[in-house]
Design a protein around this motif. Sequence first.
Motif, PDB file in Angstrom:
ATOM      1  N   SER A  53      -3.085   7.803  -7.223  1.00 55.85           N
ATOM      2  CA  SER A  53      -1.677   7.536  -7.489  1.00 55.85           C
ATOM      3  C   SER A  53      -0.961   8.762  -8.016  1.00 55.85           C
ATOM      4  CB  SER A  53      -1.528   6.352  -8.440  1.00 55.85           C
ATOM      5  OG  SER A  53      -2.286   6.585  -9.594  1.00 55.85           O
ATOM      6  N   ASN A 216       3.982   8.699  -0.496  1.00 55.24           N
ATOM      7  CA  ASN A 216       4.077   7.305  -0.934  1.00 55.24           C
ATOM      8  C   ASN A 216       2.874   6.523  -0.380  1.00 55.24           C
ATOM      9  OD1 ASN A 216       4.686   4.690  -1.479  1.00 55.24           O
ATOM     10  ND2 ASN A 216       6.805   4.791  -0.743  1.00 55.24           N
ATOM     11  N   ASP A 218       2.199   3.593   0.063  1.00 56.48           N
ATOM     12  CA  ASP A 218       2.457   2.473   0.971  1.00 56.48           C
ATOM     13  C   ASP A 218       2.644   2.920   2.419  1.00 56.48           C
ATOM     14  OD1 ASP A 218       2.348   0.920  -1.251  1.00 56.48           O
ATOM     15  OD2 ASP A 218       4.529   0.944  -1.571  1.00 56.48           O
ATOM     16  N   ASP A 219       2.946   4.230   2.592  1.00 55.49           N
ATOM     17  CA  ASP A 219       3.206   4.710   3.943  1.00 55.49           C
ATOM     18  C   ASP A 219       1.926   4.920   4.753  1.00 55.49           C
ATOM     19  OD1 ASP A 219       5.827   4.642   3.431  1.00 55.49           O
ATOM     20  OD2 ASP A 219       6.063   6.794   3.035  1.00 55.49           O
ATOM     21  N   ASP A 221      -0.600   3.077   5.701  1.00 59.04           N
ATOM     22  CA  ASP A 221      -0.889   2.126   6.775  1.00 59.04           C
ATOM     23  C   ASP A 221       0.084   2.285   7.938  1.00 59.04           C
ATOM     24  OD1 ASP A 221      -2.941   1.175   5.292  1.00 59.04           O
ATOM     25  OD2 ASP A 221      -1.810  -0.515   4.445  1.00 59.04           O
TER      26      ASP A 221
END
Lengths: 388, 238
Positions: A53, A216, A218-219, A221
């Motif tokens: 993170s 980021n 989340d990007d 995937d």
Amino acid sequence: MSRTFFEFARRNLQRNLFRSLLAVVGIVIGVLAISSMGILGNSLTLSVTEELSTVGDSLSVIPHSGQGSQFGAGLVQDRISERQVQDLRRIAGSNPVIPFYSTADRIQVGTKSGVVSIYAMDTDDIPKLVEVDRGILIRGNSGVLAGPRVVSQFDLKVGSQIRFENGDTQRVVGILKERGLGFDIQPDYALIVPSRWYEDRNDEKGYDQVIIKVRNLDDVDVLEKAIDNRFNRREDVLDTFSSKEILSSIQQVFGQISTFTTAIGGISLIVAGISILNVMMMSVTERTKEIGILRSIGTLRSEIRQMFIYEALMLGAIGSVLGGLLSFGGGYLISLLMLQTTKYLFHPSSLSSIALGMGFGIATALLSGLYPAWKASNLSPIEALRYE
Amino acid sequence: METVKAAGEDDPVLIRFDEVSKVYSLPAGDVVALDRISLTVERGEFIAIMGPSGSGKTTLLNLIGCLDVPTSGRLVINGHDVADLSDDDLTYLRRDTIGFIFQHFNLIPLLSVLENVEYPLILKCRDRNACGMKPYEVLRAAGLDDERLYTHKPTELSGGQQQRVAIARAIVNDPSLLLCDEPTGNLDQKTGGAIMDLLAEMNRMGKTIIMVTHDTGVAAFAHRQVRIVDGRIMEDTG
Ligand SMILES: Nc1ncnc2c1ncn2[C@@H]1O[C@H](COP(=O)(O)OP(=O)(O)OP(=O)(O)O)[C@@H](O)[C@H]1O
Ligand SMILES: [Mg+2]
């Protein structure tokens, strides 16, 4: 009331101190094994997630290798072409895309020689992947950066000259900061050279690997899916894997190790349980007369049961508390050895794995106490009184 | 049933045996310990049970003490047919109505003298001060004046002293019935005499006492002698 039976239990354990201690030791070991492994597992997950993170994730793209094309389409792709890199850049958007060559070469430094792995990349991309500890980054077309392990292996200093297999020489301009185990590249064990210099000397048809730094999490995937759509529609051309995926496979392996050690902890708890059972059955037999007396002067069956269950619980609680305390030491050592850090020792989830271990310890003791307690409470008072 | 309330506190009959038999089934065959015994005990009696070894005296006492139940026949204690009582009910009856005094004292080794006497109180009242009698008073009444002894473990006391503690423990819940199985059997004559004086005193205070003994001298303290042979009553002076 129950204080009285608690007191009975305490005094009886004290009366047979050595025996009680032996029974406790088993619980201590079981709790220690389960809790320490729990702490290690937690620390591992925590340290990796924390790293992910803060530095973000990186997505590695490599050519699909292996079976390739059996139908002779002739597209045995084991490189990533400049055009594909352009496509990747378009897909990645603002996330940095770093193509590089990954190879190995025999080098010679002074009298020492050996094989090292080499990453060749654009000089502009180097600071996106590594940091320099001493010296400077590569400028222009010459100079190499050396990872700390290579430095210690070859006694390198800033300015040392490295001779490659083909006779070329380069000077070390900078030494990399130690990065530890990485999921994308392992710069600690490698040299980094400028890609133009590398291309001049090798007839390369494409890159070995591309790393996309994803800011980021989340990007990741989304990007993977987009890459898959663009390149692998008809047949697999490029493989992608993210740190997250590598992490999960590491965790899977770790999970197996930890299942194994937890099983050992479990076995030692079973042994402890049997020894508590044994100790308490002995205690029931030895105290048959006493139980008869207690019953004859008005002690209920349930109260006799209570007395023995307290005894088991006390063994379990003492063992679990000792085991729990020692787990801090065990968790500290094992985390230090395997993760080089102990900062997650007092994290709530580490503490909860200690609580879990202790819970198992107490439950084991309780279970082992049930049968002796039942046995004691069902003694017939007259048989018990006749017993000598 | 938290405490077994006496069904008929004013009924003069405390114990009634009606054709009671007790048979022990052993692998080698049945042993008839008591053979169709009929016996009535009234409140306030002091009975000595005598008879040869193995005649069934202890068995009789165990039945009265609700430690065991008859194989056949009817046994009523303090208004309750013991056949109707659960294990817990029998236990409450022992706790509240019956005091036991054994030949081997049978004090609880884990507890001090004082704790031994407090124990039945705690069983009954949970709070040791809630039930009328105080353990100190009872110990003094049992002839154990030296308070320094109260913190000792039972094994550190002489036999006579241990039996006094046992008597204190037996009477602390103010039972109406005292059962004594050879209470002087392990004591010398002088100490035994003192214990018997104490029991006679308890009887004067209204407690019913049933005592097993081999000693005719001891039996003379009782007002009624029952002789058992082979599980049958051979002689009853009452
Ligand atoms: N729990 C038992 N199981 C089997 N047999 C028993 C049991 N208790 C007593 N008996 C048998 O019942 C008979 C009467 O025993 P009991 O103990 O009542 O005799 P007693 O009159 O008290 O003898 P003593 O004077 O020796 O104490 C004996 O034959 C004894 O072996
Ligand atoms: Mg007997």
